[in-house]
Design a protein around this motif. Structure first.
Motif, PDB file in Angstrom:
ATOM      1  N   PHE A 149       0.798  -1.224   0.000  1.00 38.04           N
ATOM      2  CA  PHE A 149       0.000   0.000   0.000  1.00 38.04           C
ATOM      3  C   PHE A 149       0.834   1.280   0.000  1.00 38.04           C
ATOM      4  O   PHE A 149       0.512   2.218  -0.737  1.00 38.04           O
ATOM      5  N   PRO A 150       1.905   1.387   0.795  1.00 37.46           N
ATOM      6  CA  PRO A 150       2.717   2.605   0.731  1.00 37.46           C
ATOM      7  C   PRO A 150       3.231   2.901  -0.680  1.00 37.46           C
ATOM      8  O   PRO A 150       3.157   4.038  -1.145  1.00 37.46           O
ATOM      9  N   GLN A 151       3.739   1.866  -1.366  1.00 37.34           N
ATOM     10  CA  GLN A 151       4.230   2.083  -2.729  1.00 37.34           C
ATOM     11  C   GLN A 151       3.085   2.421  -3.674  1.00 37.34           C
ATOM     12  O   GLN A 151       3.238   3.229  -4.600  1.00 37.34           O
ATOM     13  N   PHE A 152       1.918   1.818  -3.437  1.00 40.51           N
ATOM     14  CA  PHE A 152       0.753   2.115  -4.276  1.00 40.51           C
ATOM     15  C   PHE A 152       0.370   3.590  -4.161  1.00 40.51           C
ATOM     16  O   PHE A 152       0.013   4.221  -5.157  1.00 40.51           O
ATOM     17  N   CYS A 153       0.430   4.143  -2.950  1.00 39.91           N
ATOM     18  CA  CYS A 153       0.108   5.565  -2.760  1.00 39.91           C
ATOM     19  C   CYS A 153       1.057   6.447  -3.567  1.00 39.91           C
ATOM     20  O   CYS A 153       0.635   7.404  -4.230  1.00 39.91           O
ATOM     21  N   ILE A 154       2.344   6.122  -3.494  1.00 38.29           N
ATOM     22  CA  ILE A 154       3.348   6.879  -4.254  1.00 38.29           C
ATOM     23  C   ILE A 154       3.094   6.747  -5.750  1.00 38.29           C
ATOM     24  O   ILE A 154       3.089   7.735  -6.498  1.00 38.29           O
ATOM     25  N   ASP A 155       2.855   5.516  -6.189  1.00 38.32           N
ATOM     26  CA  ASP A 155       2.627   5.252  -7.610  1.00 38.32           C
ATOM     27  C   ASP A 155       1.367   5.952  -8.108  1.00 38.32           C
ATOM     28  O   ASP A 155       1.339   6.505  -9.215  1.00 38.32           O
ATOM     29  N   PHE A 156       0.329   5.921  -7.299  1.00 35.10           N
ATOM     30  CA  PHE A 156      -0.954   6.530  -7.686  1.00 35.10           C
ATOM     31  C   PHE A 156      -0.774   8.028  -7.931  1.00 35.10           C
ATOM     32  O   PHE A 156      -1.168   8.559  -8.978  1.00 35.10           O
ATOM     33  N   ILE A 157      -0.169   8.716  -6.965  1.00 31.39           N
ATOM     34  CA  ILE A 157       0.020  10.168  -7.098  1.00 31.39           C
ATOM     35  C   ILE A 157       0.920  10.477  -8.290  1.00 31.39           C
ATOM     36  O   ILE A 157       0.636  11.390  -9.077  1.00 31.39           O
ATOM     37  N   THR A 158       2.003   9.733  -8.433  1.00 32.96           N
ATOM     38  CA  THR A 158       2.941   9.967  -9.534  1.00 32.96           C
ATOM     39  C   THR A 158       2.265   9.757 -10.884  1.00 32.96           C
ATOM     40  O   THR A 158       2.467  10.542 -11.823  1.00 32.96           O
ATOM     41  N   TYR A 159       1.462   8.706 -10.966  1.00 31.30           N
ATOM     42  CA  TYR A 159       0.769   8.361 -12.216  1.00 31.30           C
ATOM     43  C   TYR A 159      -0.207   9.461 -12.621  1.00 31.30           C
ATOM     44  O   TYR A 159      -0.199   9.930 -13.767  1.00 31.30           O
ATOM     45  N   VAL A 160      -1.053   9.894 -11.688  1.00 35.16           N
ATOM     46  CA  VAL A 160      -2.048  10.935 -11.995  1.00 35.16           C
ATOM     47  C   VAL A 160      -1.355  12.261 -12.284  1.00 35.16           C
ATOM     48  O   VAL A 160      -1.727  12.987 -13.218  1.00 35.16           O
ATOM     49  N   HIS A 161      -0.335  12.583 -11.507  1.00 33.66           N
ATOM     50  CA  HIS A 161       0.406  13.836 -11.697  1.00 33.66           C
ATOM     51  C   HIS A 161       1.034  13.900 -13.086  1.00 33.66           C
ATOM     52  O   HIS A 161       1.010  14.946 -13.749  1.00 33.66           O
ATOM     53  N   HIS A 162       1.590  12.794 -13.541  1.00 30.48           N
ATOM     54  CA  HIS A 162       2.273  12.779 -14.840  1.00 30.48           C
ATOM     55  C   HIS A 162       1.303  12.837 -16.020  1.00 30.48           C
ATOM     56  O   HIS A 162       1.552  13.542 -17.009  1.00 30.48           O
ATOM     57  N   TRP A 163       0.191  12.082 -15.910  1.00 31.47           N
ATOM     58  CA  TRP A 163      -0.707  11.935 -17.065  1.00 31.47           C
ATOM     59  C   TRP A 163      -1.935  12.851 -17.020  1.00 31.47           C
ATOM     60  O   TRP A 163      -2.831  12.706 -17.842  1.00 31.47           O
ATOM     61  N   ILE A 164      -1.957  13.815 -16.119  1.00 33.72           N
ATOM     62  CA  ILE A 164      -3.158  14.629 -15.939  1.00 33.72           C
ATOM     63  C   ILE A 164      -3.555  15.374 -17.213  1.00 33.72           C
ATOM     64  O   ILE A 164      -4.739  15.598 -17.470  1.00 33.72           O
ATOM     65  N   TYR A 165      -2.586  15.745 -18.032  1.00 35.18           N
ATOM     66  CA  TYR A 165      -2.910  16.464 -19.266  1.00 35.18           C
ATOM     67  C   TYR A 165      -2.972  15.535 -20.483  1.00 35.18           C
ATOM     68  O   TYR A 165      -2.919  15.990 -21.620  1.00 35.18           O
ATOM     69  N   HIS A 166      -3.064  14.236 -20.180  1.00 38.03           N
ATOM     70  CA  HIS A 166      -3.235  13.232 -21.244  1.00 38.03           C
ATOM     71  C   HIS A 166      -4.447  12.384 -20.883  1.00 38.03           C
ATOM     72  O   HIS A 166      -4.316  11.232 -20.446  1.00 38.03           O
ATOM     73  N   PRO A 167      -5.640  12.954 -21.021  1.00 43.72           N
ATOM     74  CA  PRO A 167      -6.872  12.271 -20.590  1.00 43.72           C
ATOM     75  C   PRO A 167      -7.085  10.911 -21.238  1.00 43.72           C
ATOM     76  O   PRO A 167      -7.691  10.021 -20.635  1.00 43.72           O
ATOM     77  N   GLN A 168      -6.567  10.734 -22.460  1.00 46.49           N
ATOM     78  CA  GLN A 168      -6.746   9.462 -23.144  1.00 46.49           C
ATOM     79  C   GLN A 168      -6.028   8.328 -22.403  1.00 46.49           C
ATOM     80  O   GLN A 168      -6.387   7.154 -22.537  1.00 46.49           O
ATOM     81  N   VAL A 169      -5.007   8.686 -21.606  1.00 46.36           N
ATOM     82  CA  VAL A 169      -4.297   7.691 -20.793  1.00 46.36           C
ATOM     83  C   VAL A 169      -5.037   7.476 -19.466  1.00 46.36           C
ATOM     84  O   VAL A 169      -5.320   6.345 -19.077  1.00 46.36           O
ATOM     85  N   LEU A 170      -5.364   8.561 -18.788  1.00 47.28           N
ATOM     86  CA  LEU A 170      -6.015   8.451 -17.476  1.00 47.28           C
ATOM     87  C   LEU A 170      -7.359   7.736 -17.546  1.00 47.28           C
ATOM     88  O   LEU A 170      -7.716   6.973 -16.643  1.00 47.28           O
ATOM     89  N   ILE A 171      -8.108   7.986 -18.599  1.00 46.54           N
ATOM     90  CA  ILE A 171      -9.451   7.424 -18.708  1.00 46.54           C
ATOM     91  C   ILE A 171      -9.432   5.899 -18.763  1.00 46.54           C
ATOM     92  O   ILE A 171     -10.420   5.229 -18.438  1.00 46.54           O
ATOM     93  N   LEU A 172      -8.278   5.326 -19.147  1.00 53.92           N
ATOM     94  CA  LEU A 172      -8.174   3.873 -19.286  1.00 53.92           C
ATOM     95  C   LEU A 172      -8.296   3.138 -17.945  1.00 53.92           C
ATOM     96  O   LEU A 172      -8.869   2.050 -17.885  1.00 53.92           O
ATOM     97  N   LYS A 173      -7.745   3.742 -16.885  1.00 55.44           N
ATOM     98  CA  LYS A 173      -7.618   2.988 -15.639  1.00 55.44           C
ATOM     99  C   LYS A 173      -7.960   3.768 -14.381  1.00 55.44           C
ATOM    100  O   LYS A 173      -8.122   3.177 -13.294  1.00 55.44           O
TER     101      LYS A 173
END
Length: 275
Positions: A149-173
């Motif tokens: 879970f700790p790594q998941f929290c880090i990964d989650f924030i990093t993932y959303v932060h990086h792809w926020i301006y690429h909705p076609q990526v975020l919408i997938l998952k």
């Protein structure tokens, strides 16, 4: 022939009520086995009644490594006993090693610092605070359950932060990732972590809603401007910094003055408000 001696103690997996620890010993190859004697985790202090360690293929000169995994729930004491074909025992010198589990899953070895430095000691699972975005994206697209879970929290924030301006990526998952996060937060007995990650879930819902309701006939750059106005990236970055200072998520953080018991009680009180 020689006595066995401890060379490694490493946290491998953190579960809800236990930390799985890998214990590693080294002994002369002419011995036919090592038994781990002790108390807790199903161990016994009686020879031939406790846990047999597994030999490995790794050797150093005339010595061979033995390993075993042990679940630490509260406190465990152990000592190595090597034996040969004649039934002779060769006990590890000194007192039993005492290992305790902290509320955040990290382990403590009751021993002088000089001794701890002499072995391969990993008190918690190392966290990757700057994951490779390509590898992370592949992992997040495939994830079905949360193992760390700790790594998941880090990964989650990093993932959303990086792809926020690429909705076609975020919408997938993103929808499934939010559900995973919320589920794990409900299970976690921590007020402080909930105060950090619940807003992250709310922000992510807002991002997802803005993506879904955006007029697809308009220029996609307008959606980026819309998301930028929400200052979501700045908030996510701030939350990642807060995670680094939280001893529940980051076992290497300073926990002086932090009460695990109070953190748990505050979480319970918060949940009781909804009853």
């Amino acid at each position: 022939m020689s006595v066995p001696f401890l060379v490694g103690l490493k946290a491998k997996k953190i579960e809800d009520d236990a930390t799985i620890v890998e214990i590693e010993y080294l002994v002369h190859k002419d011995h036919i086995g090592i038994e781990l004697l002790g108390t807790g985790a199903g161990l016994s202090k009686n020879p031939e009644e406790s846990l047999l360690m597994e030999p490995t293929d790794e050797t150093i000169q005339d010595m061979i490594f033995y390993r075993t995994d042990l679940p630490i729930r509260d406190e465990v004491a152990f000592l190595g006993r090597a034996f040969n074909s004649l039934g002779e025992s060769f006990y590890e010198p000194g007192d039993y090693h005492v290992v305790r589990r902290k509320p955040n899953g990290a382990i403590e070895l009751d021993a002088p610092k000089e001794y701890i430095k002499s072995i391969e000691f990993q008190p918690y699972i190392p966290l990757d605070w700057s994951p490779d975005i390509d590898e992370l994206s592949k992992k997040m697209l495939k994830i079905r359950k949360v193992d760390n879970f700790p790594q998941f929290c880090i990964d989650f924030i990093t993932y959303v932060h990086h792809w926020i301006y690429h909705p076609q990526v975020l919408i997938l998952k993103l929808d499934n990732l939010i559900k995973l996060l919320v589920t794990e937060l409900r299970r976690l007995d921590s007020y402080s972590v909930d105060e950090i990650m619940r807003p992250v879930a709310i922000i992510s819902y807002k991002i997802l809603d803005e993506i879904r309701t955006f007029d697809k006939t308009q220029d996609e750059s307008l959606l980026s401007e819309q998301l930028e106005k929400g200052q979501y990236r700045a908030t996510l970055k701030k939350k990642l910094e807060e995670l680094k200072q939280n001893p529940i998520i980051n076992p290497s953080a300073d926990d002086a003055g932090f009460s695990y018991e109070e953190d748990s009680i505050k979480r319970l009180k918060t949940l009781l408000k909804y009853l």
